[in-house]
Design an enzyme around this catalytic site. Structure first.
Site, mmCIF file in Angstrom:
data_model
loop_
_atom_site.group_PDB
_atom_site.id
_atom_site.type_symbol
_atom_site.label_atom_id
_atom_site.label_comp_id
_atom_site.label_asym_id
_atom_site.label_seq_id
_atom_site.Cartn_x
_atom_site.Cartn_y
_atom_site.Cartn_z
ATOM 1 N N ARG A 67 -9.172 -0.940 5.302
ATOM 2 C CA ARG A 67 -9.107 0.002 4.188
ATOM 3 C C ARG A 67 -10.206 1.060 4.245
ATOM 4 O O ARG A 67 -9.970 2.233 3.966
ATOM 5 C CB ARG A 67 -9.157 -0.751 2.857
ATOM 6 C CG ARG A 67 -7.849 -1.396 2.512
ATOM 7 C CD ARG A 67 -7.993 -2.451 1.448
ATOM 8 N NE ARG A 67 -8.620 -3.668 1.960
ATOM 9 C CZ ARG A 67 -8.883 -4.740 1.211
ATOM 10 N NH1 ARG A 67 -8.593 -4.729 -0.072
ATOM 11 N NH2 ARG A 67 -9.418 -5.815 1.751
ATOM 12 N N SER A 85 -14.148 -4.698 5.437
ATOM 13 C CA SER A 85 -14.612 -3.915 4.272
ATOM 14 C C SER A 85 -14.253 -4.595 2.960
ATOM 15 O O SER A 85 -14.957 -4.407 1.954
ATOM 16 C CB SER A 85 -14.104 -2.477 4.323
ATOM 17 O OG SER A 85 -12.710 -2.382 4.386
ATOM 18 N N GLY A 86 -13.163 -5.332 2.913
ATOM 19 C CA GLY A 86 -12.881 -6.229 1.801
ATOM 20 C C GLY A 86 -12.577 -5.594 0.457
ATOM 21 O O GLY A 86 -12.617 -6.281 -0.556
ATOM 22 N N GLY A 87 -12.332 -4.269 0.436
ATOM 23 C CA GLY A 87 -12.033 -3.633 -0.848
ATOM 24 C C GLY A 87 -13.193 -2.796 -1.374
ATOM 25 O O GLY A 87 -13.096 -2.219 -2.460
ATOM 26 N N LYS A 119 -16.314 -11.839 12.420
ATOM 27 C CA LYS A 119 -15.954 -10.774 11.460
ATOM 28 C C LYS A 119 -16.141 -11.310 10.047
ATOM 29 O O LYS A 119 -15.222 -11.886 9.469
ATOM 30 C CB LYS A 119 -14.504 -10.336 11.696
ATOM 31 C CG LYS A 119 -13.988 -9.328 10.679
ATOM 32 C CD LYS A 119 -12.708 -8.636 11.126
ATOM 33 C CE LYS A 119 -12.149 -7.751 10.044
ATOM 34 N NZ LYS A 119 -11.070 -6.883 10.503
ATOM 35 N N ARG A 157 0.841 -1.218 0.000
ATOM 36 C CA ARG A 157 0.000 0.000 0.000
ATOM 37 C C ARG A 157 0.869 1.258 0.000
ATOM 38 O O ARG A 157 0.541 2.247 -0.655
ATOM 39 C CB ARG A 157 -0.965 -0.030 1.187
ATOM 40 C CG ARG A 157 -1.972 -1.150 0.972
ATOM 41 C CD ARG A 157 -3.108 -1.238 1.969
ATOM 42 N NE ARG A 157 -3.838 -2.477 1.680
ATOM 43 C CZ ARG A 157 -4.551 -3.158 2.540
ATOM 44 N NH1 ARG A 157 -4.687 -2.724 3.778
ATOM 45 N NH2 ARG A 157 -5.169 -4.263 2.183
ATOM 46 N N GLU A 184 -12.659 -14.565 11.650
ATOM 47 C CA GLU A 184 -12.853 -13.883 10.365
ATOM 48 C C GLU A 184 -12.777 -14.842 9.173
ATOM 49 O O GLU A 184 -11.698 -15.107 8.651
ATOM 50 C CB GLU A 184 -11.805 -12.772 10.185
ATOM 51 C CG GLU A 184 -11.968 -12.009 8.878
ATOM 52 C CD GLU A 184 -10.952 -10.878 8.674
ATOM 53 O OE1 GLU A 184 -9.993 -10.795 9.455
ATOM 54 O OE2 GLU A 184 -11.121 -10.105 7.727
HETATM 55 P P1 13P Z 1 -10.435 -4.596 5.177
HETATM 56 O O1 13P Z 1 -11.484 -3.849 5.920
HETATM 57 O O2 13P Z 1 -9.455 -3.709 4.465
HETATM 58 O O3 13P Z 1 -10.981 -5.688 4.333
HETATM 59 O O4 13P Z 1 -9.544 -5.318 6.263
HETATM 60 C C1 13P Z 1 -10.146 -5.941 7.328
HETATM 61 C C2 13P Z 1 -9.253 -6.966 7.840
HETATM 62 O O5 13P Z 1 -8.938 -6.998 8.992
HETATM 63 C C3 13P Z 1 -8.776 -7.965 6.880
HETATM 64 O O6 13P Z 1 -8.230 -9.016 7.584
#
Ligand code: 13P
Length: 340
Positions: free
Chosen positions: A294, A261-263, A219, A33, A177
């Site tokens: 993110r 958030s996943g992108g 999560k 990043r 998660e």
């Molecule tokens: P994002 O919200 O960027 O997807 O990251 C969450 C996270 O902890 C990924 O493992």
């Protein structure tokens, strides 16, 4: 004793309409990043960036817990104050990512298994001594031609359950998660079907491994159409599909669900969380909140660009996203918040 402590921590993490801030990018992910923005990929740049985040004024008004990475939990502010102390003094609970990453799953082309169980008991004891009160482990499930396979889902679910049991033994709340990725051209229905199957398998394994549901956090991903799917559902349709899927597969004993958030873009992630709370909050058995990386950090990172002179404005952007997500959690977010 441990049982009550776990329940109290889990409840506190999702109380007061707050959510989690994930800042647990591994060094390679953080460097990637930084590279995109021309920021040097050094220990000092990563430390300075994490200092920016944890010293953001009033962060504790919106954030209940932050997830750190092994390098970060050992770092200090420039003046020598440990990050864990800065975080705790801000009224925020420190957490730690404890998986060691997703590797190719043997015999399953295109699929991953998350590693990190070996020696985990000892690592958890060390993190707990350093002040961590919760932990995170991410499993990755891809959607594609003929995948995910049963083998991939089961192996990842079992690893998540073994991790969660070890966390609870150590007095740390496990954030579980299982991420179904949004990459691909699949429709929302396919994401819904896979997410439900994954969550059912994860909760079966959590039960088998004797994990106490009242002392954990889930999560998950939101239920979304694939990124390149031509049909992109509305915010309300995504909210409905996500909540229906979770209602079918997440036991009511779980105190909270904190989305990754996943992108998704920062604003869309907030809008979708808001719609879920507007439409369903009073009818849900669990708290529905955020654990974004993110979607909270990206605007701030783009402003910072590695420059000391940009720190204050970047912190304002970070706080703004945290505030928008707090509002979304109350079902009180609206687009006008983005322009004030
Ligand atoms: P994002 O919200 O960027 O997807 O990251 C969450 C996270 O902890 C990924 O493992």
């Amino acid at each position: 004793m441990i049982t009550q402590k776990l329940i109290d921590t889990a409840r506190t993490l999702v109380a007061g309409d707050k959510g989690l801030l994930a800042m647990d990018e591994s060094n390679p992910t953080c460097n990637k990043r930084f590279a995109k923005l021309g920021i040097p990929q050094t220990v000092e740049a990563r430390r300075a960036y994490r200092e920016l985040i944890v010293t953001t004024p009033n962060l504790g008004e919106c954030i209940s817990g932050v997830i750190l990475y092994d390098e970060t939990i050992r770092q200090q502010k420039k003046d020598g104050t440990p990050f864990v102390k800065v975080i705790t003094d801000a009224g925020i609970i420190p957490g730690i990512k404890v998986d060691t990453g997703a590797k190719d799953l043997a015999g399953h082309p295109g699929e991953k298994i998350t590693e990190g169980l070996d020696g985990l008991r000892e690592r958890l004891a060390e993190y707990s001594q350093m002040g961590a009160r919760f932990a995170k482990w991410r499993a990755v499930i891809a959607i594609g031609d003929g995948i995910p396979s049963r083998g991939c889902i089961e192996a990842n679910a079992q690893a998540l359950a073994r991790y969660a049991a070890l966390c609870q033994e150590a007095g740390l709340v496990p954030v579980v998660e299982p991420e179904v990725l949004m990459d691909g051209g699949h429709p929302l229905e396919r994401c819904s079907e896979v997410t439900e199957q994954v969550l059912r398998t994860v909760f079966n394994q959590l039960y088998t491994q004797r994990v106490m549901l009242e002392g954990m956090i889930l999560k998950p991903n939101m239920v979304l159409p694939g990124l390149t799917c031509p049909q992109q559902e509305t915010v309300d349709e995504v909210a409905d599909a996500t909540v229906s899927c979770l209602m079918r597969s997440v036991p009511a004993a779980v105190p909270g669900i904190t989305f990754l958030s996943g992108g998704q873009s920062a604003e869309l992630a907030t809008e979708r969380l808001n719609a879920m709370n507007v439409r369903f909050k009073s009818r849900l058995p669990w708290e529905l909140t955020f654990s974004f990386a993110r979607a909270i950090q990206q605007p701030a990172l783009e402003i910072w660009q590695g420059k000391e002179a940009h720190v204050l404005v970047a912190q304002e952007a970070l706080h703004h996203r945290a505030r928008c997500n707090l509002a979304a959690r109350r079902g009180a977010y609206n687009a006008a918040m983005e322009t004030t």
